[in-house]
Design an enzyme around this catalytic site. Structure first.
Site, PDB file in Angstrom:
ATOM      1  N   GLN A 137       0.831  -1.204   0.000  1.00 15.93           N
ATOM      2  CA  GLN A 137       0.000   0.000   0.000  1.00 15.93           C
ATOM      3  C   GLN A 137       0.866   1.255   0.000  1.00 15.93           C
ATOM      4  O   GLN A 137       1.916   1.301   0.639  1.00 15.93           O
ATOM      5  CB  GLN A 137      -0.910  -0.016   1.238  1.00 15.93           C
ATOM      6  CG  GLN A 137      -2.088   0.942   1.160  1.00 15.93           C
ATOM      7  CD  GLN A 137      -3.174   0.569   2.173  1.00 15.93           C
ATOM      8  OE1 GLN A 137      -3.186  -0.522   2.710  1.00 15.93           O
ATOM      9  NE2 GLN A 137      -4.080   1.490   2.432  1.00 15.93           N
ATOM     10  N   SER A 144       3.365  -6.532   2.975  1.00 14.69           N
ATOM     11  CA  SER A 144       2.039  -6.387   3.588  1.00 14.69           C
ATOM     12  C   SER A 144       0.968  -6.982   2.670  1.00 14.69           C
ATOM     13  O   SER A 144       0.962  -8.191   2.448  1.00 14.69           O
ATOM     14  CB  SER A 144       1.778  -4.914   3.911  1.00 14.69           C
ATOM     15  OG  SER A 144       0.663  -4.780   4.770  1.00 14.69           O
ATOM     16  N   LEU A 145       0.074  -6.173   2.093  1.00 18.24           N
ATOM     17  CA  LEU A 145      -0.953  -6.726   1.206  1.00 18.24           C
ATOM     18  C   LEU A 145      -0.335  -7.476   0.034  1.00 18.24           C
ATOM     19  O   LEU A 145      -0.944  -8.387  -0.547  1.00 18.24           O
ATOM     20  CB  LEU A 145      -1.885  -5.631   0.696  1.00 18.24           C
ATOM     21  CG  LEU A 145      -1.385  -4.719  -0.438  1.00 18.24           C
ATOM     22  CD1 LEU A 145      -1.730  -5.282  -1.805  1.00 18.24           C
ATOM     23  CD2 LEU A 145      -1.961  -3.330  -0.303  1.00 18.24           C
ATOM     24  N   ARG A 169      -9.853  -8.399   4.322  1.00 20.50           N
ATOM     25  CA  ARG A 169      -8.760  -7.832   5.119  1.00 20.50           C
ATOM     26  C   ARG A 169      -8.820  -6.311   5.102  1.00 20.50           C
ATOM     27  O   ARG A 169      -8.697  -5.652   6.144  1.00 20.50           O
ATOM     28  CB  ARG A 169      -7.429  -8.319   4.542  1.00 20.50           C
ATOM     29  CG  ARG A 169      -6.174  -7.734   5.196  1.00 20.50           C
ATOM     30  CD  ARG A 169      -4.952  -8.191   4.388  1.00 20.50           C
ATOM     31  NE  ARG A 169      -3.675  -7.867   4.999  1.00 20.50           N
ATOM     32  CZ  ARG A 169      -2.955  -6.792   4.765  1.00 20.50           C
ATOM     33  NH1 ARG A 169      -3.430  -5.867   3.918  1.00 20.50           N
ATOM     34  NH2 ARG A 169      -1.786  -6.596   5.341  1.00 20.50           N
ATOM     35  N   HIS A 199      -0.004  -2.513  11.113  1.00 18.15           N
ATOM     36  CA  HIS A 199       1.031  -3.384  11.693  1.00 18.15           C
ATOM     37  C   HIS A 199       1.400  -2.959  13.119  1.00 18.15           C
ATOM     38  O   HIS A 199       2.564  -2.878  13.479  1.00 18.15           O
ATOM     39  CB  HIS A 199       2.267  -3.430  10.786  1.00 18.15           C
ATOM     40  CG  HIS A 199       1.956  -3.966   9.423  1.00 18.15           C
ATOM     41  ND1 HIS A 199       1.644  -5.291   9.194  1.00 18.15           N
ATOM     42  CD2 HIS A 199       1.854  -3.350   8.213  1.00 18.15           C
ATOM     43  CE1 HIS A 199       1.372  -5.461   7.918  1.00 18.15           C
ATOM     44  NE2 HIS A 199       1.485  -4.311   7.299  1.00 18.15           N
ATOM     45  N   GLN A 259       0.138 -11.202  10.567  1.00 20.00           N
ATOM     46  CA  GLN A 259       0.802 -10.126   9.842  1.00 20.00           C
ATOM     47  C   GLN A 259       0.100  -8.788  10.015  1.00 20.00           C
ATOM     48  O   GLN A 259       0.724  -7.728  10.017  1.00 20.00           O
ATOM     49  CB  GLN A 259       0.870 -10.493   8.353  1.00 20.00           C
ATOM     50  CG  GLN A 259       1.539  -9.495   7.457  1.00 20.00           C
ATOM     51  CD  GLN A 259       0.666  -9.140   6.262  1.00 20.00           C
ATOM     52  OE1 GLN A 259      -0.374  -8.518   6.413  1.00 20.00           O
ATOM     53  NE2 GLN A 259       1.103  -9.547   5.086  1.00 20.00           N
TER      54      GLN A 259
END
Length: 306
Positions: A10, A92-93, A117, A197, A246
């Protein structure tokens, strides 16, 4: 060339990303069409035309980057079918793009998971008052100690000299002041929707874990290095746990890149908008060759580096 594949996170998004690939590649266009069908709205229109305010919203941004990354991968495989990864990872994503590339699920299944998510993380952002900051050229141990003192979390270990911290906005501001008092001069508060996070995302991660438990996920065909562990999962159960953990856990990106290179890879290929991961790789392992695949031009130019 012995490559590993990585997938953008992102913040790399921009209106118009991936459009030229969709225009030229029928298989890539099919990915955008499938995304619209699965989500029940014209995500492709937001990706191609914006506006930026809509595209940057977490609920749109995460599925958008996943879709563009998978479309770029599809077009790449069509043109360079012999170039296969030694391993995969995503920031991440981007981990969902990596898992798609490694055959853990099909595009639609990954998109449904990522859309859920994104919604859960968006809800967590709205119910908390979080923020993030990038800390440059600081001692990791000092950063960890200051974060612990102020109940703030280390969100990303991105590369040597770049660590991102995350938490409650007021507590983060105190941590930023302490870091500067410790002599760390470059601490930049980021313009983000919330504390990704960090412990403020735990509720979202727990809820995602329940969704993942009911989802069909296969063991990847090549190793996928997870953000949470900086290593591949032993089995599908651990894979699900890593994806859930995560959301509130630290992204151990630098470790992941070093581990994939240690397998014998000499090249990193980034799929998705921007070149953030390429830059991070250049700081971490400058001897590696790097490529971005995110446009017709980058697809056409890839052969120059082979």
């Amino acid at each position: 060339m012995i490559p590993f594949f990585v997938f953008s996170g992102q913040g790399a998004q921009f209106a118009g990303m991936g459009k030229d690939i969709a225009d030229k590649s029928a298989s890539a266009k099919a990915i955008f069409d499938k995304a619209d069908e699965v989500l029940g709205y014209k995500l492709s229109d937001i990706i191609f035309n914006g506006p930026d305010e809509l595209l940057t919203q977490t609920i749109h941004c995460q599925p958008a980057i996943y879709t563009v990354s998978c479309a770029a991968l599809t077009a790449f495989r069509e043109k360079y079918p012999q170039t296969a990864p030694l391993a995969c990872a995503g920031l991440s994503l981007g981990e969902y793009g990596a898992l798609y590339a490694a055959g853990a699920f099909d595009f639609s299944s990954g998109l449904k998971l990522l859309a859920k998510r994104a919604q859960l993380m968006d809800n967590a952002c709205k119910s908390t008052n979080g923020s993030m900051a990038s800390v440059l050229n600081g001692d990791p141990q000092i950063i960890k100690e200051v974060c612990a003192r102020h109940q703030v979390d280390v969100a990303n270990f991105n590369s040597p000299g770049q660590i991102v911290i995350s938490g409650d906005k007021e507590l983060l501001a105190q941590a930023v002041n302490d870091l500067k008092a410790e002599g760390i001069r470059k601490v930049i508060v980021l313009n983000v929707a919330g504390a990704f996070h960090s412990r403020l995302m735990k509720q979202a991660g727990d809820a995602l874990g329940k969704v993942l438990a009911e989802s069909e996920i296969k063991q990847p065909t090549v190793p996928v290095y997870h953000n949470f562990t900086a290593s591949p999962a032993r089995d599908a159960a651990q894979l699900r746990l890593n994806l859930a953990s995560q959301v509130a856990g630290s992204v151990r990106w630098e470790e992941s890149v070093r581990a994939m290179a240690a397998l014998g890879a000499d090249t990193m290929i980034e799929f998705g908008p921007g070149n953030v991961l390429t830059k991070l790789c250049s700081r971490t392992l400058p001897e590696l060759k790097t490529f971005n695949i995110n446009s017709v031009e980058t697809l056409d130019n890839f052969t120059a580096g082979e």
